[in-house]
Design an enzyme around this catalytic site. Sequence first.
Site, PDB file in Angstrom:
ATOM      1  N   GLY A 150       0.717  -1.219   0.125  1.00 24.12           N
ATOM      2  CA  GLY A 150       0.042   0.055   0.092  1.00 24.12           C
ATOM      3  C   GLY A 150       0.776   1.211  -0.019  1.00 24.12           C
ATOM      4  O   GLY A 150       0.258   2.362  -0.038  1.00 24.12           O
ATOM      5  N   GLU A 204       3.820  -6.560   1.707  1.00 24.12           N
ATOM      6  CA  GLU A 204       3.644  -7.073   0.373  1.00 24.12           C
ATOM      7  C   GLU A 204       3.611  -5.574  -0.831  1.00 24.12           C
ATOM      8  O   GLU A 204       2.473  -5.257  -1.195  1.00 24.12           O
ATOM      9  CB  GLU A 204       2.138  -7.619   0.388  1.00 24.12           C
ATOM     10  CG  GLU A 204       2.073  -8.717   1.094  1.00 24.12           C
ATOM     11  CD  GLU A 204       0.634  -9.331   1.198  1.00 24.12           C
ATOM     12  OE1 GLU A 204      -0.211  -8.553   0.862  1.00 24.12           O
ATOM     13  OE2 GLU A 204       0.376 -10.348   1.655  1.00 24.12           O
ATOM     14  N   PRO A 205       4.622  -5.030  -1.055  1.00 23.51           N
ATOM     15  CA  PRO A 205       4.483  -3.807  -1.760  1.00 23.51           C
ATOM     16  C   PRO A 205       4.487  -4.134  -3.155  1.00 23.51           C
ATOM     17  O   PRO A 205       5.029  -4.997  -3.608  1.00 23.51           O
ATOM     18  CB  PRO A 205       5.908  -3.152  -1.239  1.00 23.51           C
ATOM     19  CG  PRO A 205       6.930  -4.393  -1.156  1.00 23.51           C
ATOM     20  CD  PRO A 205       6.077  -5.412  -0.449  1.00 23.51           C
ATOM     21  N   ARG A 255       3.197  -1.128  -5.829  1.00 24.62           N
ATOM     22  CA  ARG A 255       3.101   0.387  -6.416  1.00 24.62           C
ATOM     23  C   ARG A 255       4.554   0.886  -6.469  1.00 24.62           C
ATOM     24  O   ARG A 255       5.106   1.321  -6.961  1.00 24.62           O
ATOM     25  CB  ARG A 255       2.201   1.074  -6.080  1.00 24.62           C
ATOM     26  CG  ARG A 255       2.133   2.368  -6.609  1.00 24.62           C
ATOM     27  CD  ARG A 255       1.113   3.352  -6.082  1.00 24.62           C
ATOM     28  NE  ARG A 255      -0.171   2.671  -5.629  1.00 24.62           N
ATOM     29  CZ  ARG A 255      -1.159   2.828  -6.278  1.00 24.62           C
ATOM     30  NH1 ARG A 255      -1.379   3.267  -7.411  1.00 24.62           N
ATOM     31  NH2 ARG A 255      -2.202   2.195  -6.148  1.00 24.62           N
ATOM     32  N   ARG A 270      -6.119   4.198 -15.229  1.00 25.49           N
ATOM     33  CA  ARG A 270      -5.938   4.495 -14.106  1.00 25.49           C
ATOM     34  C   ARG A 270      -6.728   5.869 -13.856  1.00 25.49           C
ATOM     35  O   ARG A 270      -7.511   6.082 -12.998  1.00 25.49           O
ATOM     36  CB  ARG A 270      -4.517   4.979 -13.195  1.00 25.49           C
ATOM     37  CG  ARG A 270      -4.092   3.504 -13.268  1.00 25.49           C
ATOM     38  CD  ARG A 270      -2.652   3.432 -12.198  1.00 25.49           C
ATOM     39  NE  ARG A 270      -2.864   3.688 -11.240  1.00 25.49           N
ATOM     40  CZ  ARG A 270      -2.805   4.798 -10.200  1.00 25.49           C
ATOM     41  NH1 ARG A 270      -2.618   5.773 -11.120  1.00 25.49           N
ATOM     42  NH2 ARG A 270      -3.327   5.022  -9.008  1.00 25.49           N
ATOM     43  N   TYR A 302      -9.767   6.049 -11.182  1.00 22.45           N
ATOM     44  CA  TYR A 302      -9.368   6.505  -9.840  1.00 22.45           C
ATOM     45  C   TYR A 302      -9.328   7.815 -10.052  1.00 22.45           C
ATOM     46  O   TYR A 302      -8.719   8.659  -8.951  1.00 22.45           O
ATOM     47  CB  TYR A 302      -8.199   5.968  -9.322  1.00 22.45           C
ATOM     48  CG  TYR A 302      -8.309   4.312  -9.485  1.00 22.45           C
ATOM     49  CD1 TYR A 302      -9.004   3.672  -8.877  1.00 22.45           C
ATOM     50  CD2 TYR A 302      -7.162   3.937 -10.336  1.00 22.45           C
ATOM     51  CE1 TYR A 302      -8.678   2.187  -9.054  1.00 22.45           C
ATOM     52  CE2 TYR A 302      -7.098   2.321 -10.574  1.00 22.45           C
ATOM     53  CZ  TYR A 302      -8.099   1.600  -9.776  1.00 22.45           C
ATOM     54  OH  TYR A 302      -7.714   0.364  -9.902  1.00 22.45           O
ATOM     55  N   CYS A 329     -14.363   6.341 -27.696  1.00 21.24           N
ATOM     56  CA  CYS A 329     -15.424   7.004 -27.671  1.00 21.24           C
ATOM     57  C   CYS A 329     -15.933   6.862 -26.169  1.00 21.24           C
ATOM     58  O   CYS A 329     -17.039   6.640 -25.976  1.00 21.24           O
ATOM     59  CB  CYS A 329     -16.235   6.520 -28.634  1.00 21.24           C
ATOM     60  SG  CYS A 329     -15.607   6.438 -30.073  1.00 21.24           S
ATOM     61  N   GLU A 330     -15.256   7.536 -25.123  1.00 24.59           N
ATOM     62  CA  GLU A 330     -16.049   7.771 -23.789  1.00 24.59           C
ATOM     63  C   GLU A 330     -15.292   8.857 -23.281  1.00 24.59           C
ATOM     64  O   GLU A 330     -14.089   9.248 -23.317  1.00 24.59           O
ATOM     65  CB  GLU A 330     -15.411   6.593 -23.183  1.00 24.59           C
ATOM     66  CG  GLU A 330     -16.066   5.151 -23.347  1.00 24.59           C
ATOM     67  CD  GLU A 330     -16.348   4.294 -22.255  1.00 24.59           C
ATOM     68  OE1 GLU A 330     -16.318   4.731 -21.193  1.00 24.59           O
ATOM     69  OE2 GLU A 330     -16.223   2.955 -22.755  1.00 24.59           O
ATOM     70  N   TYR A 355       0.133  -1.015 -12.138  1.00 25.85           N
ATOM     71  CA  TYR A 355      -1.410  -1.032 -12.532  1.00 25.85           C
ATOM     72  C   TYR A 355      -1.374  -0.247 -13.709  1.00 25.85           C
ATOM     73  O   TYR A 355      -2.337   0.521 -13.957  1.00 25.85           O
ATOM     74  CB  TYR A 355      -2.135  -0.559 -11.333  1.00 25.85           C
ATOM     75  CG  TYR A 355      -1.994  -1.042 -10.065  1.00 25.85           C
ATOM     76  CD1 TYR A 355      -2.339  -2.222  -9.845  1.00 25.85           C
ATOM     77  CD2 TYR A 355      -1.050  -0.437  -8.886  1.00 25.85           C
ATOM     78  CE1 TYR A 355      -2.183  -3.023  -8.634  1.00 25.85           C
ATOM     79  CE2 TYR A 355      -0.927  -0.922  -7.949  1.00 25.85           C
ATOM     80  CZ  TYR A 355      -1.408  -2.373  -7.436  1.00 25.85           C
ATOM     81  OH  TYR A 355      -1.096  -2.958  -6.542  1.00 25.85           O
TER      82      TYR A 355
HETATM   83  N1  LLP Z   1      -1.443  -6.815  -0.884  1.00 24.25           N
HETATM   84  C1  LLP Z   1      -2.814  -7.195  -1.297  1.00 24.25           C
HETATM   85  C2  LLP Z   1      -3.406  -8.036  -0.649  1.00 24.25           C
HETATM   86  C3  LLP Z   1      -3.250  -6.265  -2.126  1.00 24.25           C
HETATM   87  O1  LLP Z   1      -4.715  -6.215  -2.172  1.00 24.25           O
HETATM   88  C4  LLP Z   1      -2.437  -5.305  -2.731  1.00 24.25           C
HETATM   89  C5  LLP Z   1      -3.136  -4.393  -3.691  1.00 24.25           C
HETATM   90  C6  LLP Z   1      -1.241  -5.357  -2.589  1.00 24.25           C
HETATM   91  C7  LLP Z   1      -0.586  -6.096  -1.450  1.00 24.25           C
HETATM   92  C8  LLP Z   1      -0.317  -4.168  -3.318  1.00 24.25           C
HETATM   93  O2  LLP Z   1      -0.694  -3.086  -3.242  1.00 24.25           O
HETATM   94  P1  LLP Z   1       0.295  -1.584  -3.110  1.00 24.25           P
HETATM   95  O3  LLP Z   1       1.609  -1.870  -2.503  1.00 24.25           O
HETATM   96  O4  LLP Z   1       0.658  -1.821  -4.876  1.00 24.25           O
HETATM   97  O5  LLP Z   1      -0.327  -0.684  -3.044  1.00 24.25           O
HETATM   98  N2  LLP Z   1      -5.243  -0.868  -9.307  1.00 24.25           N
HETATM   99  C9  LLP Z   1      -5.292   0.273  -8.245  1.00 24.25           C
HETATM  100  C10 LLP Z   1      -4.495  -0.382  -6.970  1.00 24.25           C
HETATM  101  C11 LLP Z   1      -5.198  -1.781  -6.516  1.00 24.25           C
HETATM  102  C12 LLP Z   1      -4.549  -2.375  -5.424  1.00 24.25           C
HETATM  103  C13 LLP Z   1      -4.980  -3.729  -4.951  1.00 24.25           C
HETATM  104  N3  LLP Z   1      -4.607  -4.373  -4.051  1.00 24.25           N
HETATM  105  C14 LLP Z   1      -4.675   1.437  -8.684  1.00 24.25           C
HETATM  106  O6  LLP Z   1      -4.217   1.404  -9.924  1.00 24.25           O
HETATM  107  O7  LLP Z   1      -4.291   2.289  -8.075  1.00 24.25           O
END
Ligand code: LLP
Length: 439
Positions: free
Chosen positions: A261, A295-296, A298, A332, A336, A363-364, A392
Amino acid sequence: MSAPAPQISAADPTTAELIAARPHLKRHAMDGLLLDGVPLNAIADALGTPCWVYSAPTIRRRLAELTQALAGLNTHIHYAVKANDHLAVLTLVRQGGAGADVVSGGELLRARRAGIAADHIVFSGVGKTAEEIRLALGEGIYQLNVESAEELATISAIAASMGRTADIVLRINPDVDAGTHAKITTGKADNKFGIAYGEAAALYAHAATLPGVRPQGLALHIGSQILSMAPYRAAFARAAELIRALRAQGQTVTRMDCGGGLGITYGDEAEASPAAFAGAIRAAFGGMDLTLMTEPGRWLVGPAGMLLASVVLNKAHDRFMVLDAAMNDLIRPAMYDSFHGVVPLAASNAGPDRVMDVVGPVCETGDTFARNRLVAPVEAGGRVALLDAGAYGTVMSSTYNSRPLAPIAMVDGGTWTVIRARQPVEALWSGEIIPDFTA
Ligand code: LLP
């Protein structure tokens, strides 16, 4: 006819500011925008646009920085494969010492294909199928993150029937607001994720009595693009409290998966600091004799990728810059309202920055990369980079409007190579069958 006067919603970073804040980007007086020293125009000349470009050094550097910050904490990084699942990216991540967090059988097989050891893989997700559970148990992955009582029963039954004992952790829903976009908030009580905090202790005790599973600890993940440490601290404190309560009841708790996250800089916000993240983990779990996991996704790969596009035309008195990239490539902003810097590839700007909408050809109305944004003007035929699209980006692309998937290049050591060719348009219908009854 005069153009309507557009309103800028906030002070947008200028082209110069966007480049200055990104160590992998430079603007060269002759060659234009460089990624790790490689002229992006050269890549676009060779591959055509739209195309994606990833920086291998940026992925390595960021993984090393996060690893360094977490050193001494008995922490394992499990890269969230969903952020960018390309085999080359997974290989860099493996070489940097990380494992994988997967959420589907496909991601599990990809991680294995990239050489990530099964015992460096954790499996999250709210709806793992029996087939996926069997695959994970067959591969012998490190742990399954269980998201419900129903899933616990299924895993127990399948593992017992296979003569296996699965290491599991319970993903709790700590009911904490991560302060991010509603569509990427996962740790509130009304989100579908995890086990209600108040039910977790009883379920843990129940799990300890079941065949085929061995409860090892807890997991949580409260959302994505989180910039403040306060929600992490709140969620970690709740988890630590639960671990103490479980241990007091005689349960064995050896692992805590702290989720991902961590947010990055898209506009001018400060990215989440690895040191602060490590500090929050240490404050909650330090001294508790736990194997810790993160669990990083992004944070590791987001800044390392960009989408290159050509300007098809500028219309309506230069109100709209129309690109050849679209929402099918990078969804994205449509999903979002996310910010991605728009920077010309040219060596200098064609004129003073002006407020425009940067849009795609689909076309959106949602096919808009930037609304009322202060951007450098680019003439038709010129090119731009949409920044910070390494996470993403490609993984969420579709072929909407029969637009083939764009090619990907990777830059490393001052040179570049193609890591995915442009999808041939015929591939879009190659699996389709026209039934006889239409004859
Ligand atoms: N662990 C779990 C259980 C998750 O569901 C996620 C992301 C992560 C780790 C990794 O999160 P990160 O470190 O990447 O923030 N498509 C969206 C983001 C969806 C994230 C879903 N879960 C976007 O483009 O912002």
